[in-house]
Enzyme design. Structure first.
Site, PDB file in Angstrom:
ATOM      1  N   ASP A  67       0.817  -1.223   0.000  1.00 39.09           N
ATOM      2  CA  ASP A  67       0.000   0.000   0.000  1.00 39.09           C
ATOM      3  C   ASP A  67       0.850   1.272   0.000  1.00 39.09           C
ATOM      4  OD1 ASP A  67       0.915  -0.498   2.606  1.00 39.09           O
ATOM      5  OD2 ASP A  67      -1.047  -1.113   3.317  1.00 39.09           O
ATOM      6  N   ASP A 136      -7.383  -2.421  14.302  1.00 31.56           N
ATOM      7  CA  ASP A 136      -8.779  -2.708  13.911  1.00 31.56           C
ATOM      8  C   ASP A 136      -8.875  -3.980  13.059  1.00 31.56           C
ATOM      9  OD1 ASP A 136      -7.741  -1.922  11.459  1.00 31.56           O
ATOM     10  OD2 ASP A 136      -9.115  -0.243  11.162  1.00 31.56           O
ATOM     11  N   HIS A 138      -7.127  -4.799  10.353  1.00 29.07           N
ATOM     12  CA  HIS A 138      -6.879  -4.727   8.906  1.00 29.07           C
ATOM     13  C   HIS A 138      -5.592  -5.441   8.487  1.00 29.07           C
ATOM     14  CE1 HIS A 138      -4.659  -0.574   9.438  1.00 29.07           C
ATOM     15  NE2 HIS A 138      -3.756  -1.529   9.361  1.00 29.07           N
ATOM     16  N   GLU A 143      -9.703  -2.036   5.541  1.00 25.41           N
ATOM     17  CA  GLU A 143     -10.320  -1.676   6.819  1.00 25.41           C
ATOM     18  C   GLU A 143     -11.593  -2.489   7.051  1.00 25.41           C
ATOM     19  OE1 GLU A 143      -8.445  -0.189   8.605  1.00 25.41           O
ATOM     20  OE2 GLU A 143      -7.895   1.853   8.057  1.00 25.41           O
TER      21      GLU A 143
HETATM   22  C1  F6R Z   1       1.427  -1.336   6.028  1.00 25.76           C
HETATM   23  C2  F6R Z   1       0.205  -2.117   6.192  1.00 25.76           C
HETATM   24  C3  F6R Z   1      -0.565  -2.077   7.456  1.00 25.76           C
HETATM   25  C4  F6R Z   1       0.307  -2.316   8.697  1.00 25.76           C
HETATM   26  C5  F6R Z   1      -0.528  -2.246   9.966  1.00 25.76           C
HETATM   27  C6  F6R Z   1       0.312  -2.422  11.209  1.00 25.76           C
HETATM   28  O1  F6R Z   1       2.007  -1.539   4.768  1.00 25.76           O
HETATM   29  O2  F6R Z   1      -0.181  -2.748   5.260  1.00 25.76           O
HETATM   30  O3  F6R Z   1      -1.567  -3.059   7.396  1.00 25.76           O
HETATM   31  O4  F6R Z   1       0.917  -3.569   8.583  1.00 25.76           O
HETATM   32  O5  F6R Z   1      -1.199  -1.035  10.012  1.00 25.76           O
HETATM   33  O6  F6R Z   1       1.191  -1.354  11.321  1.00 25.76           O
HETATM   34  P1  F6R Z   1       2.328  -1.338  12.462  1.00 25.76           P
HETATM   35  O7  F6R Z   1       3.269  -2.418  12.130  1.00 25.76           O
HETATM   36  O8  F6R Z   1       2.953   0.029  12.344  1.00 25.76           O
HETATM   37  O9  F6R Z   1       1.614  -1.545  13.749  1.00 25.76           O
END
Ligand code: F6R
Length: 261
Positions: A67, A136, A138, A143
């Site tokens: 992403d 959450d 994801h 989301e």
């Molecule tokens: C980032 C992504 C997100 C993160 C998630 C956890 O490329 O795809 O799904 O993996 O938000 O983020 P952290 O590791 O910062 O807690």
């Protein structure tokens, strides 16, 4: 689905890097799916170490990131282009033309998303997809409520994700509201999935993903339907799981299993 529990973040990073290294050693032109955020930092550090000290060769590897924030150019310090360059790509021998990160500044998002999906296919599909998990639930930026069959597209970030990611920006208002993200369906086509999580803030989402029914309310729960998915968890992230003794038993007995299992 496999649950691997570790005492420390360092152990998660090393164990998951080992999976990546095995794939790259067995298939030098492997296609890796990569995530950003705090969680995979240790994994990337270990991969960089393996390149430097053990000769792990990325010269034929291709990568696709999950992403990117809409509106952030590749040189923006909070863009995922920048993150990947700083934390992995500049430390290994990957060819710039083999790196793919969704564009946050394309003039035509629809056309870009279509191209990204086609490019993954053209490269033979993703061999190993690295995932983190949002508080959450994801995966990528899918989301709650995202279609479990979704493909690469624009998503509106949840308020919870914006608050969680505000730590990387000067103020919450600076966090982009939209992201371009691989879909749940895109992620599920990878041949192997590894999801890394550390810390108690992830414990409720991890319990939902592993022990609740599959639901678009926690898109990480889709890993239950993947034939080769593995969770790498520290004790805090695994803290809300009910079947802990069972996972420990399975993990302890695995090395003795016949190798075809
Ligand atoms: C980032 C992504 C997100 C993160 C998630 C956890 O490329 O795809 O799904 O993996 O938000 O983020 P952290 O590791 O910062 O807690």
């Amino acid at each position: 689905m496999e649950i691997q529990r570790y005492k420390t973040y360092d152990e998660i990073s090393k164990a998951s890097a080992q999976v990546g290294a095995e794939i790259v050693n067995n298939k030098p032109n492997a296609v890796l799916g990569l995530a950003t955020g705090s969680t995979p930092l240790g994994l990337y550090k270990e991969m960089a170490r393996m390149h430097k000290e053990d000769g792990l060769d990325f010269s034929h590897v291709k990568t696709f990131n999950l992403d990117e924030y809409v509106g952030l150019s590749p040189d923006h310090p909070q863009s995922y282009h920048y993150f990947m360059h700083e934390n992995l790509f500049k430390h290994i021998n990957i060819e710039p033309q083999n790196v793919h990160v969704p564009s946050g500044t394309t003039k035509n998002y629809q056309a870009f998303c279509k191209w990204y999906e086609e490019r993954i296919e053209e490269c033979g599909g993703i061999d190993l997809q690295v995932l983190g998990i949002g508080s959450d639930g994801h995966i990528a930026f899918n989301e709650p409520g995202s279609s479990l069959g979704s493909r690469t597209r624009i998503k509106t970030l949840s308020k919870q994700t914006i608050d969680d990611n505000a730590r990387f920006f000067e103020k919450t208002e600076d966090v982009p509201i939209y992201a371009i993200t691989m879909g749940v369906g895109t992620v599920m086509e990878a041949r192997n999935l590894i999801l890394l999580a550390e810390g108690e803030s992830k414990a409720p989402a991890i319990a939902d993903a592993i022990e609740s029914p599959v639901s678009s309310m926690c898109t990480a729960s889709i890993l239950q339907l993947h034939p080769f998915s593995t969770f790498f968890l520290d004790e805090k992230a695994a803290g809300n799981l009910k079947m802990t003794e069972y996972y420990k038993w399975i993990q302890a007995k695995k090395p003795g299993a016949p190798s075809s299992c």
